[in-house]
Design a protein around this motif. Structure first.
Motif, short mmCIF file in Angstrom:
data_model
loop_
_atom_site.label_atom_id
_atom_site.label_comp_id
_atom_site.label_asym_id
_atom_site.label_seq_id
_atom_site.Cartn_x
_atom_site.Cartn_y
_atom_site.Cartn_z
N SER A 1 45.43 43.60 39.55
CA SER A 1 44.61 44.08 40.67
C SER A 1 44.93 43.36 41.97
O SER A 1 45.08 44.00 43.02
CB SER A 1 43.13 43.93 40.35
N VAL A 2 45.04 42.04 41.93
CA VAL A 2 45.30 41.27 43.15
C VAL A 2 46.70 41.57 43.68
O VAL A 2 46.88 41.78 44.88
CB VAL A 2 45.10 39.76 42.91
N GLU A 3 47.69 41.63 42.79
CA GLU A 3 49.05 41.89 43.26
C GLU A 3 49.17 43.30 43.82
O GLU A 3 49.82 43.52 44.84
CB GLU A 3 50.06 41.65 42.14
N VAL B 1 50.20 33.17 41.25
CA VAL B 1 50.96 32.15 40.55
C VAL B 1 50.22 31.59 39.35
O VAL B 1 50.86 31.13 38.39
CB VAL B 1 51.41 31.00 41.49
N GLU B 2 48.88 31.63 39.38
CA GLU B 2 48.12 31.19 38.21
C GLU B 2 46.69 31.71 38.28
O GLU B 2 46.15 31.93 39.35
CB GLU B 2 48.12 29.66 38.06
N VAL B 3 46.13 31.93 37.09
CA VAL B 3 44.72 32.30 36.96
C VAL B 3 44.15 31.37 35.90
O VAL B 3 44.45 31.50 34.71
CB VAL B 3 44.53 33.77 36.55
N ASN B 4 43.36 30.40 36.34
CA ASN B 4 42.72 29.46 35.43
C ASN B 4 41.33 29.99 35.09
O ASN B 4 40.58 30.37 35.99
CB ASN B 4 42.61 28.08 36.07
N VAL C 1 41.41 39.31 30.93
CA VAL C 1 40.94 39.01 32.29
C VAL C 1 42.12 38.60 33.15
O VAL C 1 42.29 39.10 34.27
CB VAL C 1 39.86 37.89 32.26
N ARG C 2 42.95 37.72 32.63
CA ARG C 2 44.10 37.23 33.39
C ARG C 2 45.02 38.41 33.78
O ARG C 2 45.43 38.53 34.93
CB ARG C 2 44.85 36.20 32.55
N GLU C 3 45.31 39.28 32.81
CA GLU C 3 46.19 40.43 33.08
C GLU C 3 45.58 41.37 34.12
O GLU C 3 46.27 41.83 35.03
CB GLU C 3 46.48 41.19 31.79
N ALA D 1 37.74 42.73 39.16
CA ALA D 1 38.71 42.98 38.09
C ALA D 1 38.32 42.25 36.81
O ALA D 1 38.46 42.81 35.71
CB ALA D 1 40.10 42.53 38.54
N ALA D 2 37.79 41.04 36.92
CA ALA D 2 37.37 40.30 35.73
C ALA D 2 36.18 40.96 35.06
O ALA D 2 36.12 41.05 33.82
CB ALA D 2 37.02 38.86 36.11
N ARG D 3 35.25 41.47 35.85
CA ARG D 3 34.06 42.13 35.29
C ARG D 3 34.39 43.43 34.56
O ARG D 3 33.61 43.90 33.74
CB ARG D 3 33.05 42.42 36.40
#
Length: 149
Positions: A115-117, A125-128, A108-110, A39-41
């Motif tokens: 995608s994960v949810e 709960v968080e994406v650092n 990226v965070r969005e 998802a980040a890529r």
């Protein structure tokens, strides 16, 4: 007006589990890491995932080609902590020169959370996000190309 059931009656339907609720599903950290990495890529401006050092990227690319390598390329640069209903993610990214790092990190965070949810059904709960390098236009990619064609 109350209803009473005389002895030997079956349990009320509300006590019976639906077939989909009979059992547990567990999702490993590695699965969530792959989903998040892919998802980040997908986000424009993300050049690569993982350490910014050319040497680290080269060793990572070689390790990915070795059977039983430590991490697949899909999950490189991602660390997940997965609980029963929640997960927390740490991502290390390399961005393209000229992009707004803040905008790329937000996108990226969005995308990762969505995608994960959606795929894993876990609450994120968080994406650092750690930006470890900027890919300059005149820099060559240091990852060796595969000899297989």
């Amino acid at each position: 007006m109350s209803e009473s059931v005389s002895g030997g009656a079956a349990k009320p339907a509300k006590d019976l589990k639906y077939p989909a609720d009979r059992g547990r599903t567990s999702i490993s950290d590695g699965v969530v890491e792959k989903i998040a990495g892919l998802a980040a890529r997908e986000v424009a401006g993300v050049h690569a995932m993982g350490s910014g050092s050319a040497l680290s990227r080269t060793f990572g690319a070689v390790r990915d080609r070795v059977p039983g390598g430590a991490k697949s390329s899909a999950s490189r640069g991602v660390k997940a902590e997965v609980g029963e209903v929640q997960t927390a993610l740490d991502l290390e990214i390399i961005v393209d020169y000229g992009v707004s790092i803040r905008d790329v990190a937000r996108a990226v965070r969005e995308n990762v959370i969505s995608s994960v949810e959606r795929m894993a059904g876990l609450e994120v709960v968080e994406v650092n996000i750690a930006v470890s390098d900027v890919k300059l236009p005149d820099e060559e990619d240091d990852e060796p190309e595969s000899r297989l064609q």
